[in-house]
Motif scaffolding. Structure first.
Motif, PDB file in Angstrom:
ATOM      1  N   ILE A  54     -54.506 -28.194 -35.335  1.00  0.00           N
ATOM      2  CA  ILE A  54     -54.858 -28.797 -34.058  1.00  0.00           C
ATOM      3  C   ILE A  54     -53.613 -29.426 -33.456  1.00  0.00           C
ATOM      4  O   ILE A  54     -52.907 -30.200 -34.114  1.00  0.00           O
ATOM      5  CB  ILE A  54     -55.958 -29.860 -34.239  1.00  0.00           C
ATOM      6  N   ALA A  55     -53.342 -29.068 -32.217  1.00  0.00           N
ATOM      7  CA  ALA A  55     -52.171 -29.627 -31.537  1.00  0.00           C
ATOM      8  C   ALA A  55     -52.403 -31.110 -31.261  1.00  0.00           C
ATOM      9  O   ALA A  55     -53.516 -31.541 -30.959  1.00  0.00           O
ATOM     10  CB  ALA A  55     -51.931 -28.889 -30.226  1.00  0.00           C
ATOM     11  N   GLN A  56     -51.363 -31.863 -31.371  1.00  0.00           N
ATOM     12  CA  GLN A  56     -51.450 -33.292 -31.093  1.00  0.00           C
ATOM     13  C   GLN A  56     -51.715 -33.503 -29.606  1.00  0.00           C
ATOM     14  O   GLN A  56     -51.132 -32.813 -28.769  1.00  0.00           O
ATOM     15  CB  GLN A  56     -50.144 -33.992 -31.494  1.00  0.00           C
ATOM     16  N   PRO A  57     -52.599 -34.428 -29.277  1.00  0.00           N
ATOM     17  CA  PRO A  57     -52.878 -34.663 -27.860  1.00  0.00           C
ATOM     18  C   PRO A  57     -51.635 -35.190 -27.142  1.00  0.00           C
ATOM     19  O   PRO A  57     -50.848 -35.960 -27.698  1.00  0.00           O
ATOM     20  CB  PRO A  57     -53.994 -35.706 -27.860  1.00  0.00           C
ATOM     21  N   ILE A  58     -51.491 -34.754 -25.903  1.00  0.00           N
ATOM     22  CA  ILE A  58     -50.351 -35.178 -25.100  1.00  0.00           C
ATOM     23  C   ILE A  58     -50.624 -36.585 -24.583  1.00  0.00           C
ATOM     24  O   ILE A  58     -51.709 -36.876 -24.084  1.00  0.00           O
ATOM     25  CB  ILE A  58     -50.148 -34.208 -23.921  1.00  0.00           C
ATOM     26  N   GLU A  59     -49.648 -37.424 -24.726  1.00  0.00           N
ATOM     27  CA  GLU A  59     -49.769 -38.805 -24.247  1.00  0.00           C
ATOM     28  C   GLU A  59     -49.831 -38.799 -22.722  1.00  0.00           C
ATOM     29  O   GLU A  59     -48.980 -38.201 -22.067  1.00  0.00           O
ATOM     30  CB  GLU A  59     -48.572 -39.617 -24.726  1.00  0.00           C
ATOM     31  N   PRO A  60     -50.850 -39.430 -22.137  1.00  0.00           N
ATOM     32  CA  PRO A  60     -50.947 -39.423 -20.673  1.00  0.00           C
ATOM     33  C   PRO A  60     -49.820 -40.242 -20.048  1.00  0.00           C
ATOM     34  O   PRO A  60     -49.355 -41.224 -20.626  1.00  0.00           O
ATOM     35  CB  PRO A  60     -52.308 -40.058 -20.390  1.00  0.00           C
ATOM     36  N   ASN A  97     -46.204 -33.509 -13.908  1.00  0.00           N
ATOM     37  CA  ASN A  97     -47.152 -33.695 -15.009  1.00  0.00           C
ATOM     38  C   ASN A  97     -48.285 -32.682 -14.916  1.00  0.00           C
ATOM     39  O   ASN A  97     -49.456 -33.037 -14.985  1.00  0.00           O
ATOM     40  CB  ASN A  97     -47.725 -35.108 -14.986  1.00  0.00           C
ATOM     41  N   ASN A 100     -51.657 -32.683 -17.046  1.00  0.00           N
ATOM     42  CA  ASN A 100     -51.833 -34.012 -17.627  1.00  0.00           C
ATOM     43  C   ASN A 100     -51.543 -35.056 -16.544  1.00  0.00           C
ATOM     44  O   ASN A 100     -50.584 -35.824 -16.645  1.00  0.00           O
ATOM     45  CB  ASN A 100     -50.905 -34.190 -18.831  1.00  0.00           C
TER      46      ASN A 100
END
Length: 136
Positions: A54-60, A97, A100
C-alpha cells in the motif's frame, strides 16, 4: 376439523390431529438436508486477491486561508490581494498540487458585500478547488 361419532354417548366434538402435512414437511426437509450435505462437506476453491504494498498517503498541502473583511478587501494567507487575481492564484495552486488540492478556508465578515464573496466562490469553482470550508 372436528368430527363426532354417530353412536357415541358424548355430545362434544372429537379433536384429531392430522399428521399427514407434518410428515410431508419433515420428508421435504430431510431430502433437502440429504442433498445439500455433500456440497457443504466438499471444499470450494476461491481465488482471493493477494495483498499488495500500500502506497503511503500523500501529505496534504497546507490550507489556504482566505479572509474577506468589512471593507471588501480579500486576504490570501494574511496578505492582501485583488479579487481579480484570485483565479490565477488558485489555478497555480491547483496545478502545483494536482490530485491533492489544499483546503480553501474562507472567513467572511458579516458586513462584507455578497458580490465579493460570489467572485471568490466563482474563482474557486473555475479553478476546480472542490475542498472549500467556511470558518468563523
Amino acid at each position: 376439523m372436528a368430527f363426532s361419532a354417530a353412536g357415541s354417548s358424548s355430545s362434544g366434538p372429537l379433536a384429531d390431529i392430522n399428521v399427514t402435512p407434518l410428515v410431508d414437511v419433515m420428508l421435504v426437509l430431510l431430502i433437502i438436508f440429504i442433498v445439500t450435505a455433500p456440497m457443504i462437506a466438499r471444499p470450494i476453491p476461491v481465488n482471493l486477491p493477494q495483498r499488495t504494498d500500500i502506497a503511503q498517503p500523500i501529505e496534504p498541502p497546507p490550507p489556504i486561508e482566505l479572509r474577506v473583511d468589512a471593507g471588501n478587501q480579500v486576504f490570501w494567507n494574511g496578505q492582501a490581494v485583488a479579487v481579480s487575481s484570485l483565479h490565477g492564484r488558485m489555478q497555480d495552486v491547483a496545478q502545483a498540487n494536482a490530485g491533492n488540492l489544499p483546503v480553501l478556508r474562507i472567513d467572511t465578515s458579516p458586513e462584507a458585500e455578497y458580490d465579493v464573496m460570489a467572485k471568490v466562490l466563482a474563482a474557486a469553482s473555475n479553478a476546480h478547488m472542490d475542498r472549500i470550508s467556511f470558518v468563523r
